[in-house]
Design a protein around this motif. Structure first.
Motif, PDB file in Angstrom:
ATOM      1  N   ARG A  53       0.846  -1.194   0.000  1.00 33.47           N
ATOM      2  CA  ARG A  53       0.000   0.000   0.000  1.00 33.47           C
ATOM      3  C   ARG A  53       0.877   1.238   0.000  1.00 33.47           C
ATOM      4  O   ARG A  53       1.897   1.294   0.676  1.00 33.47           O
ATOM      5  CB  ARG A  53      -0.907   0.029   1.226  1.00 33.47           C
ATOM      6  N   GLN A  54       0.455   2.239  -0.770  1.00 30.77           N
ATOM      7  CA  GLN A  54       1.171   3.511  -0.775  1.00 30.77           C
ATOM      8  C   GLN A  54       0.162   4.631  -0.990  1.00 30.77           C
ATOM      9  O   GLN A  54      -0.895   4.432  -1.565  1.00 30.77           O
ATOM     10  CB  GLN A  54       2.221   3.532  -1.889  1.00 30.77           C
ATOM     11  N   GLN A  55       0.485   5.810  -0.524  1.00 28.58           N
ATOM     12  CA  GLN A  55      -0.411   6.952  -0.630  1.00 28.58           C
ATOM     13  C   GLN A  55      -0.360   7.510  -2.042  1.00 28.58           C
ATOM     14  O   GLN A  55       0.717   7.750  -2.599  1.00 28.58           O
ATOM     15  CB  GLN A  55      -0.017   8.036   0.379  1.00 28.58           C
ATOM     16  N   GLN A  56      -1.533   7.674  -2.636  1.00 31.17           N
ATOM     17  CA  GLN A  56      -1.632   8.220  -3.988  1.00 31.17           C
ATOM     18  C   GLN A  56      -2.109   9.669  -3.866  1.00 31.17           C
ATOM     19  O   GLN A  56      -3.293   9.949  -3.804  1.00 31.17           O
ATOM     20  CB  GLN A  56      -2.623   7.381  -4.823  1.00 31.17           C
ATOM     21  N   PHE A  57      -1.154  10.592  -3.850  1.00 34.68           N
ATOM     22  CA  PHE A  57      -1.535  11.989  -3.635  1.00 34.68           C
ATOM     23  C   PHE A  57      -2.257  12.568  -4.839  1.00 34.68           C
ATOM     24  O   PHE A  57      -3.109  13.413  -4.704  1.00 34.68           O
ATOM     25  CB  PHE A  57      -0.295  12.826  -3.321  1.00 34.68           C
ATOM     26  N   GLY A  58      -1.936  12.068  -6.013  1.00 36.76           N
ATOM     27  CA  GLY A  58      -2.581  12.620  -7.201  1.00 36.76           C
ATOM     28  C   GLY A  58      -4.001  12.172  -7.378  1.00 36.76           C
ATOM     29  O   GLY A  58      -4.736  12.729  -8.175  1.00 36.76           O
ATOM     30  N   ALA A  59      -4.412  11.153  -6.644  1.00 37.97           N
ATOM     31  CA  ALA A  59      -5.756  10.631  -6.826  1.00 37.97           C
ATOM     32  C   ALA A  59      -6.798  11.442  -6.078  1.00 37.97           C
ATOM     33  O   ALA A  59      -7.975  11.292  -6.316  1.00 37.97           O
ATOM     34  CB  ALA A  59      -5.818   9.176  -6.374  1.00 37.97           C
ATOM     35  N   GLY A  60      -6.400  12.255  -5.176  1.00 36.05           N
ATOM     36  CA  GLY A  60      -7.364  13.028  -4.413  1.00 36.05           C
ATOM     37  C   GLY A  60      -7.070  12.920  -2.930  1.00 36.05           C
ATOM     38  O   GLY A  60      -6.407  12.000  -2.476  1.00 36.05           O
ATOM     39  N   ALA A  61      -7.594  13.839  -2.185  1.00 40.41           N
ATOM     40  CA  ALA A  61      -7.322  13.865  -0.754  1.00 40.41           C
ATOM     41  C   ALA A  61      -7.919  12.638  -0.088  1.00 40.41           C
ATOM     42  O   ALA A  61      -9.093  12.329  -0.257  1.00 40.41           O
ATOM     43  CB  ALA A  61      -7.908  15.140  -0.146  1.00 40.41           C
ATOM     44  N   GLY A  62      -7.099  11.968   0.674  1.00 39.85           N
ATOM     45  CA  GLY A  62      -7.577  10.813   1.423  1.00 39.85           C
ATOM     46  C   GLY A  62      -7.632   9.536   0.635  1.00 39.85           C
ATOM     47  O   GLY A  62      -7.903   8.485   1.198  1.00 39.85           O
ATOM     48  N   GLN A  63      -7.398   9.559  -0.679  1.00 43.51           N
ATOM     49  CA  GLN A  63      -7.469   8.350  -1.483  1.00 43.51           C
ATOM     50  C   GLN A  63      -6.167   7.573  -1.371  1.00 43.51           C
ATOM     51  O   GLN A  63      -5.095   8.136  -1.241  1.00 43.51           O
ATOM     52  CB  GLN A  63      -7.752   8.691  -2.947  1.00 43.51           C
ATOM     53  N   THR A  64      -6.295   6.247  -1.416  1.00 46.46           N
ATOM     54  CA  THR A  64      -5.136   5.366  -1.353  1.00 46.46           C
ATOM     55  C   THR A  64      -5.139   4.453  -2.561  1.00 46.46           C
ATOM     56  O   THR A  64      -6.189   4.054  -3.059  1.00 46.46           O
ATOM     57  CB  THR A  64      -5.154   4.523  -0.075  1.00 46.46           C
ATOM     58  N   ALA A  65      -3.945   4.137  -3.028  1.00 48.02           N
ATOM     59  CA  ALA A  65      -3.788   3.231  -4.163  1.00 48.02           C
ATOM     60  C   ALA A  65      -3.099   1.972  -3.690  1.00 48.02           C
ATOM     61  O   ALA A  65      -2.132   2.028  -2.939  1.00 48.02           O
ATOM     62  CB  ALA A  65      -2.967   3.893  -5.271  1.00 48.02           C
ATOM     63  N   THR A  66      -3.605   0.814  -4.105  1.00 51.50           N
ATOM     64  CA  THR A  66      -3.059  -0.477  -3.725  1.00 51.50           C
ATOM     65  C   THR A  66      -2.617  -1.203  -4.985  1.00 51.50           C
ATOM     66  O   THR A  66      -3.396  -1.352  -5.923  1.00 51.50           O
ATOM     67  CB  THR A  66      -4.111  -1.317  -2.987  1.00 51.50           C
ATOM     68  N   THR A  67      -1.381  -1.650  -4.993  1.00 54.75           N
ATOM     69  CA  THR A  67      -0.840  -2.358  -6.153  1.00 54.75           C
ATOM     70  C   THR A  67      -0.684  -3.827  -5.838  1.00 54.75           C
ATOM     71  O   THR A  67      -0.556  -4.229  -4.692  1.00 54.75           O
ATOM     72  CB  THR A  67       0.523  -1.773  -6.556  1.00 54.75           C
ATOM     73  N   GLY A  68      -0.715  -4.661  -6.878  1.00 58.32           N
ATOM     74  CA  GLY A  68      -0.597  -6.101  -6.715  1.00 58.32           C
ATOM     75  C   GLY A  68       0.836  -6.511  -6.467  1.00 58.32           C
ATOM     76  O   GLY A  68       1.783  -5.770  -6.679  1.00 58.32           O
ATOM     77  N   GLY A  69       1.002  -7.758  -6.040  1.00 58.89           N
ATOM     78  CA  GLY A  69       2.323  -8.290  -5.766  1.00 58.89           C
ATOM     79  C   GLY A  69       2.218  -9.716  -5.285  1.00 58.89           C
ATOM     80  O   GLY A  69       1.218 -10.408  -5.521  1.00 58.89           O
ATOM     81  N   GLN A  70       3.262 -10.176  -4.600  1.00 58.93           N
ATOM     82  CA  GLN A  70       3.272 -11.532  -4.087  1.00 58.93           C
ATOM     83  C   GLN A  70       2.153 -11.725  -3.061  1.00 58.93           C
ATOM     84  O   GLN A  70       2.005 -10.941  -2.144  1.00 58.93           O
ATOM     85  CB  GLN A  70       4.636 -11.825  -3.445  1.00 58.93           C
ATOM     86  N   GLY A  71       1.361 -12.770  -3.236  1.00 63.82           N
ATOM     87  CA  GLY A  71       0.262 -13.037  -2.327  1.00 63.82           C
ATOM     88  C   GLY A  71      -0.913 -12.104  -2.499  1.00 63.82           C
ATOM     89  O   GLY A  71      -1.730 -11.974  -1.598  1.00 63.82           O
ATOM     90  N   SER A  72      -1.025 -11.461  -3.634  1.00 60.16           N
ATOM     91  CA  SER A  72      -2.080 -10.490  -3.871  1.00 60.16           C
ATOM     92  C   SER A  72      -3.147 -11.087  -4.773  1.00 60.16           C
ATOM     93  O   SER A  72      -2.880 -11.957  -5.600  1.00 60.16           O
ATOM     94  CB  SER A  72      -1.500  -9.223  -4.507  1.00 60.16           C
ATOM     95  N   ILE A  73      -4.386 -10.614  -4.600  1.00 59.21           N
ATOM     96  CA  ILE A  73      -5.465 -11.015  -5.502  1.00 59.21           C
ATOM     97  C   ILE A  73      -5.292 -10.338  -6.849  1.00 59.21           C
ATOM     98  O   ILE A  73      -5.631 -10.901  -7.889  1.00 59.21           O
ATOM     99  CB  ILE A  73      -6.823 -10.676  -4.870  1.00 59.21           C
ATOM    100  N   LEU A  74      -4.748  -9.132  -6.838  1.00 59.09           N
ATOM    101  CA  LEU A  74      -4.490  -8.426  -8.089  1.00 59.09           C
ATOM    102  C   LEU A  74      -3.251  -8.995  -8.771  1.00 59.09           C
ATOM    103  O   LEU A  74      -2.399  -9.625  -8.147  1.00 59.09           O
ATOM    104  CB  LEU A  74      -4.292  -6.935  -7.812  1.00 59.09           C
ATOM    105  N   SER A  75      -3.169  -8.777 -10.068  1.00 53.76           N
ATOM    106  CA  SER A  75      -1.974  -9.170 -10.805  1.00 53.76           C
ATOM    107  C   SER A  75      -0.853  -8.171 -10.542  1.00 53.76           C
ATOM    108  O   SER A  75      -1.036  -7.171  -9.841  1.00 53.76           O
ATOM    109  CB  SER A  75      -2.294  -9.243 -12.298  1.00 53.76           C
ATOM    110  N   LYS A  76       0.324  -8.449 -11.102  1.00 61.52           N
ATOM    111  CA  LYS A  76       1.451  -7.546 -10.887  1.00 61.52           C
ATOM    112  C   LYS A  76       1.196  -6.163 -11.455  1.00 61.52           C
ATOM    113  O   LYS A  76       1.709  -5.165 -10.944  1.00 61.52           O
ATOM    114  CB  LYS A  76       2.706  -8.141 -11.514  1.00 61.52           C
ATOM    115  N   ARG A  77       0.401  -6.101 -12.515  1.00 62.31           N
ATOM    116  CA  ARG A  77       0.114  -4.791 -13.123  1.00 62.31           C
ATOM    117  C   ARG A  77      -1.157  -4.160 -12.576  1.00 62.31           C
ATOM    118  O   ARG A  77      -1.481  -3.034 -12.932  1.00 62.31           O
ATOM    119  CB  ARG A  77      -0.026  -4.957 -14.635  1.00 62.31           C
ATOM    120  N   GLY A  78      -1.895  -4.891 -11.738  1.00 66.58           N
ATOM    121  CA  GLY A  78      -3.163  -4.378 -11.247  1.00 66.58           C
ATOM    122  C   GLY A  78      -2.986  -3.336 -10.163  1.00 66.58           C
ATOM    123  O   GLY A  78      -2.008  -3.324  -9.419  1.00 66.58           O
TER     124      GLY A  78
END
Length: 749
Positions: free
Chosen positions: A406-431
């Motif tokens: 998890r990392q803070q996505q400042f460009g997405a808007g105040a308070g919004q968070t962006a979650t990227t996929g990885g090992q053990g993730s439901i999302l793919s690596k590019r998701g």
């Protein structure tokens, strides 16, 4: 595949044989087919010296291996397949009339000819090759004729005792279980009724041996609206027995049990699993039984026999080769298939009605290649963006579940968070998943297959959470009893001895009377005496206004007093006696009832009480400070609703009160806290009340204050002592009642 019930499965091989014959006749295949390199030219039936039936098939050319075949017990039949062989007999059926063999059917389809032995009773067989002749020997199965002819499909639930009186059915009812199962409940006149259960086609038949049926119970129950596998229940008389015919639908399995005079048949629905050979919940092999007798036959031919018996579409890999000798008798067909695969190092993959059989290594390589191909496709597949409205879950919590990074996505808007996929993730690596807490909307950008997984997860998790009301009662009951008895006793007197000595005694030296003698005259002084006067004896006798007490052991704040004074005016002797008594009986009860509502698996806390301030004295460098101590009633609980609607709780209850003041070394006082605490984990039925803890205290005190020696005298000793008897009983009980909040819809006009 939708497996038939066992009785239907037993009829399926013969139906397959009939269909086999119908296809052959419809195709116009005659007795002699040009494309078949071999043919059956003659057959003969004879009896061996041992009494066994021998069937000889004369072929145009010898076979390399004995024909593969299988047998079934109900109806009793044996089927043999002659590969690359045509029917040269000029007929497809032949009546035999043997005690063991009734008739033969010879049917050709393509390059294969199947010979079906229609038996009068189950037989075992053995096939041998002698030149151009195939000799099939039929032998009676072990266990005697009675055992061979007994229908194996009948399950004898309860044996009927010979010579017993006729039984009767009292009632036949139907009920629906919690998991959608249908229950046929039969009330019997007694518990010794003989019961037979068998499956016939798609029906389940229950016979009650030597049992009568009242006219009002001869009826048909239409129970299709109960949403169970059972559609109808027919109850009627059959000879001297009573019979119940149950008609289920779909995939099902049954179980029966009896408790005293009640017999219950339970029909459970089965969820079809495309990866299982046979459907059902019972462990082990459940396929229809068959017998196989192979001698040096090809593995592919054996698999073809099992495919014909079961109706499965078996695809055999080209790498499956070799032959085997196999002799199996009355075992489930899925166990036979398992034995064959284990023997030859094979494995299978089932998808619906299609079974792929190949060597284990080959299947592992293919699956690895498929997974690698899917991974490559997912890395090249275009991304799709989709938004999901979450109704009950917080979008931040759900986004954190989708991926591990998890990392803070400042460009997405105040308070919004962006979650990227990885090992053990439901999302793919590019998701990537972005959560907007303002609208509670989740935005996911990923491949279509991963988006479908996210969609399924949202349907499963984004649901209203059930709530629980936890009500506790803390009851503190005390019972105090005390009894006190005290005494005040005083004596004052004066005396002379030979008209020369005078004296007196009283409660104390300062109040003792003084006697003065002048010649033959004795006088008493009532003035207040000085120590000098007391020593010289010049003062006259006197008395103080306060009581002159030798024993001073009264009861404080007595409930009753009794006083007695005796005085001799001539001599001035005085006796004072006062008795005081107190008896107290106190009963009290304190009830505290904290309650709280929380979600399933959510921790809740509630407390009520006071914070007690106390001053900590200061020093030369630090000023005095005011600190607080809590004396509260607190309830902490974490409930979990179980699938059977019970409630499991982790509970901590604390009941504190103010105790004594404890002095500190710096001159201040700190209040002590008397605490009662319980921590436990308990499972309770919905709405039930459980006692989760209790403390019982009993204090007994017997205090005696007395004058030495005099207080130990019998009876008179009570004038020289004080008694105090105290009994204190305290009991703490903690009750807990969980209630699952019912979900309801309230209409607002």
């Amino acid at each position: 595949m939708s497996p038939l019930p066992p009785a239907a499965a037993r009829l399926r091989p013969w139906c397959a044989m009939a269909a086999f014959a119908a296809i052959a006749l419809a195709a116009g295949i005659g007795p002699a087919v040009a494309q078949a390199p071999n043919s059956i030219d003659a057959l003969s039936i004879s009896k061996a010296s041992s009494g066994r039936t021998v069937v000889k098939f004369t072929l145009k050319s010898p076979l390399a291996n004995p024909p593969a075949g299988f047998s079934i017990n109900n109806p009793p039949r044996i089927a043999l397949d002659f590969p690359d062989t045509g029917n040269g007999l000029g007929r497809t059926a032949q009546e035999v009339g043997d005690p063991a063999l009734r008739s033969l059917n010879v049917v050709q389809a393509g390059n294969r000819t199947r010979v079906v032995f229609n038996l009068n009773k189950p037989q075992s067989f053995e096939a041998q090759i002698e030149g151009n002749t195939v000799i099939v020997t039929l032998a009676e199965q072990g266990g005697g004729a009675a055992a061979a002819t007994a229908p194996p499909t009948v399950s004898r639930f309860a044996e009927a005792r010979p010579g017993e009186s006729t039984h009767a059915l009292r009632d036949v009812d139907f009920r629906r279980g919690k998991n959608g199962e249908g229950r046929v409940v039969v009330d019997l006149s007694d518990s010794t009724t003989g019961i037979d259960i068998r499956q016939q086609g798609k029906s389940l038949i229950v016979d009650f041996v030597n049992t009568t049926l009242p006219r009002n119970l001869e009826r048909r129950l239409d129970v299709a609206d109960f949403a169970t596998p059972v559609t109808t229940i027919d109850t009627f008389a059959q000879g001297g027995n009573a019979r119940i015919v149950i008609e289920p639908r779909g995939l099902w399995e049954h179980s029966a049990y009896q408790a005293d005079n009640r017999f219950i048949v339970e029909i459970k629905p089965i969820q079809e699993d495309p990866n299982k050979l046979t459907q059902g919940t019972r462990a082990g092999y459940k396929g229809e039984k068959l017998s196989l007798n192979f001698q040096n036959v090809e593995v592919r031919a054996v698999l073809q026999v099992i495919a014909d018996f079961t109706g499965l579409n078996i695809i055999t890999s080209d790498t499956v080769t070799g032959s085997l000798t196999l002799r199996l008798k009355d075992i489930p067909w899925d166990q036979a298939l398992d034995i064959i695969m284990q023997t030859k190092g094979l494995d299978m993959r089932k998808n619906g009605n299609v079974v792929l059989i190949a060597p284990r290594e080959e299947l592992a390589v293919k699956e690895k290649q498929q997974l690698e191909a899917q991974q490559q496709i997912s890395e090249l597949e275009p991304l799709v963006t989709e938004s999901f409205q979450l109704n009950y879950m917080r979008v931040q919590d759900f986004a954190s579940m989708l991926a591990s990074n998890r990392q803070q996505q400042f460009g997405a808007g105040a308070g919004q968070t962006a979650t990227t996929g990885g090992q053990g993730s439901i999302l793919s690596k590019r998701g990537v998943a972005i959560g907007d807490p303002r609208t509670n909307i989740l935005i996911v950008s990923d491949t279509p297959s991963r988006l479908e997984e996210v969609r399924k997860l949202i349907r499963q998790l984004d649901t209203p959470v059930r709530q629980v009301t936890i009500e506790s009662r803390i009851v503190i009951a005390d019972d105090k009893f005390s009894r006190q008895l005290g005494v005040r006793f005083g004596v004052q007197t004066g005396f002379t001895l030979q008209n020369r000595y005078a004296g007196g005694f009283g409660g104390s030296l300062s109040t003792q009377p003084v006697v003065h003698t002048e010649g033959n005259t004795v006088t008493r002084d009532t003035r207040t005496q000085t120590p000098y006067e007391l020593a010289s004896g010049l003062a006259s006798a006197g008395y103080s206004d306060s009581p002159q007490l030798n024993v001073n052991l009264p009861v404080l704040n007595p409930a009753g007093q009794l006083a007695l004074t005796l005085i001799n005016l001539g001599s001035g002797n005085l006796i004072n006696l006062e008795l005081s008594a107190l008896e107290a009986d106190s009963r009290g009860k304190v009830v505290s009832s904290p309650r709280v509502v929380t979600q399933d698996n959510g921790k809740a806390s509630i407390e009520q009480g006071t914070e007690i301030p106390y001053v900590t004295p200061g020093t030369a460098n630090n000023p005095a400070t005011v600190q607080f101590k809590k004396a509260v009633l607190r309830l902490d609980v974490t409930p979990q609703i179980t699938p059977d609607n019970r409630v499991t709780m982790i509970v901590e209850i604390r009941k504190d009160s103010v105790g004594q003041l404890v002095p500190t070394g710096t001159g201040g006082f700190i209040p002590a806290i008397d605490t009662k605490n319980v921590t436990t984990q308990i499972t309770v039925n919905n709405g039930d009340t459980a006692v989760i803890g209790g403390i019982y205290e009993e204090v007994l005190n017997n205090d005696v204050n007395k004058v030495p020696f005099l207080g130990d005298l019998p009876i008179l000793g009570y004038l020289f002592k004080q008694t105090n008897k105290t009994i204190e009983k305290t009991e703490l009980l903690i009750f807990l009642t969980p209630r699952v909040v019912k979900e309801s819809v309230t209409a607002v006009r």
